[in-house]
Design an enzyme around this catalytic site. Structure first.
Site, PDB file in Angstrom:
ATOM      1  N   GLU A   1       0.463  -1.338   0.017  1.00  0.00           N
ATOM      2  CA  GLU A   1       0.494  -0.485   0.165  1.00  0.00           C
ATOM      3  C   GLU A   1       0.808   1.242   0.213  1.00  0.00           C
ATOM      4  OE1 GLU A   1      -1.984   1.465   3.570  1.00  0.00           O
ATOM      5  OE2 GLU A   1      -1.519  -0.702   4.444  1.00  0.00           O
TER       6      GLU A   1
ATOM      7  N   LYS B   1      -5.740  -2.954  13.262  1.00  0.00           N
ATOM      8  CA  LYS B   1      -5.271  -2.072  14.054  1.00  0.00           C
ATOM      9  C   LYS B   1      -5.257  -2.248  16.148  1.00  0.00           C
ATOM     10  CE  LYS B   1      -3.883   1.597  11.007  1.00  0.00           C
ATOM     11  NZ  LYS B   1      -4.047   0.451   8.986  1.00  0.00           N
TER      12      LYS B   1
END
Length: 301
Positions: A25, A159
């Site tokens: 990414e 996360k």
């Protein structure tokens, strides 16, 4: 007609010669850290993929064109660019139509990788269900993307600022395989382990690659989430990081921070409260994920 991304010379050669490819990414470059550390980190991650026997393909939109693989000059330009959009599924096409430049999140990177014929993607951590989502309905598009786009995503879990139990529940509802690599518990990003048992466990890149291939043969849509724990020497213990996350979230609430601004605020505040250790751990886990992703890509051929 299916849109074909622009391939960098390195990626185009790798595809023509049948070499393993790993998508990366680009938001880690534009929204993750300042210049020049962002460029140095991007180069390190790409080098890690190459050292592990695969070819990196960083996904980004540049001047309205979707790219799979960036030249070093493009990587440097992106690292210094201002006002770069952060792209997910909802705004990818709009940015391209307007001729804009944008960095891809997990969801948009999966789309770009699939369009380029790349089966494996290495990232840091996926998005997920935010704490308080029962009121805010704040759920990352990454989860739905994993159920629709056939790319194996290697991450250190979701996360840790997110609601991990709810994230796993949504992934189960969407039918996404969540496979912990080499352990029975779901990793918690900066920490190698959470309190949650992983739905599945695999101990080899070969098994993960075989599962990816079999999903296609069975006609099952979507990809796989490979939850790869951060190396022990780089982790921040859960007992240490959890109170810091709680403090950062309380400060965000007190300041009225909401929506897309929450995650950047929390990550910056956690960086400050850990005196930079959270970023060091983040870089270590991304490098670790790049190595495993390259191994899986090699097994897939």
């Amino acid at each position: 007609m299916t849109y074909a991304p622009i391939l960098s010379p390195e990626v185009a050669t790798a595809k023509s010669e049948g070499h393993a490819l790993v998508a990366l990414e680009s938001t880690i470059i534009t929204h993750g850290m300042p210049y020049p550390q962002n460029l140095e980190t991007a180069r390190r991650v790409e080098a890690e993929v190459r050292a592990a026997g695969a070819v990196p393909a960083t996904i980004a939109v540049i001047d309205g064109q979707l790219h799979a693989g960036l030249t070093d000059a493009q990587l440097e330009n992106l690292a210094q660019a201002q006002g770069v959009s952060k792209l997910s599924r909802a705004d990818l096409a709009a940015c391209m139509a307007a001729g804009g430049t944008g960095a891809t999140t997990v969801a948009a990177t999966m789309i770009g990788a699939h369009l380029a014929g790349i089966k494996v993607f290495a990232t840091g951590g996926i998005g997920g269900v935010h704490k308080g989502a029962e009121d805010s309905f704040d759920i990352s598009a990454d989860l739905r993307e994993l159920s629709e786009t056939p790319v194996t995503v290697v991450a250190a879990g979701a996360k840790a600022i997110l609601d991990l139990p709810k994230t796993l529940e949504v992934l189960e509802t969407y039918g996404v395989p969540v496979i912990a690599y080499g352990q029975d518990v779901f990793p918690a990003f900066w920490s190698a382990a959470s309190d949650l048992i992983a739905p599945l466990r695999m101990d080899s890149a070969a098994d993960i690659a075989a599962a990816h291939a079999l999903r296609a043969q069975l006609g099952l849509p979507g990809g796989q989430l490979i939850a790869n724990p951060i190396p022990a020497e780089a982790e921040i213990a859960k007992t240490e990081i959890d109170p810091i996350i709680v403090q950062a979230m309380a400060e965000a609430g007190a300041q009225g921070i909401a929506g897309k601004a929450v995650t950047p605020f929390l990550l910056q505040r956690i960086f400050e409260l850990t005196e930079g250790r959270s970023l060091e751990a983040n870089i270590a886990l991304v490098l670790n994920n790049a190595r495993l992703a390259a191994a899986i890509a090699r097994e897939l051929g």
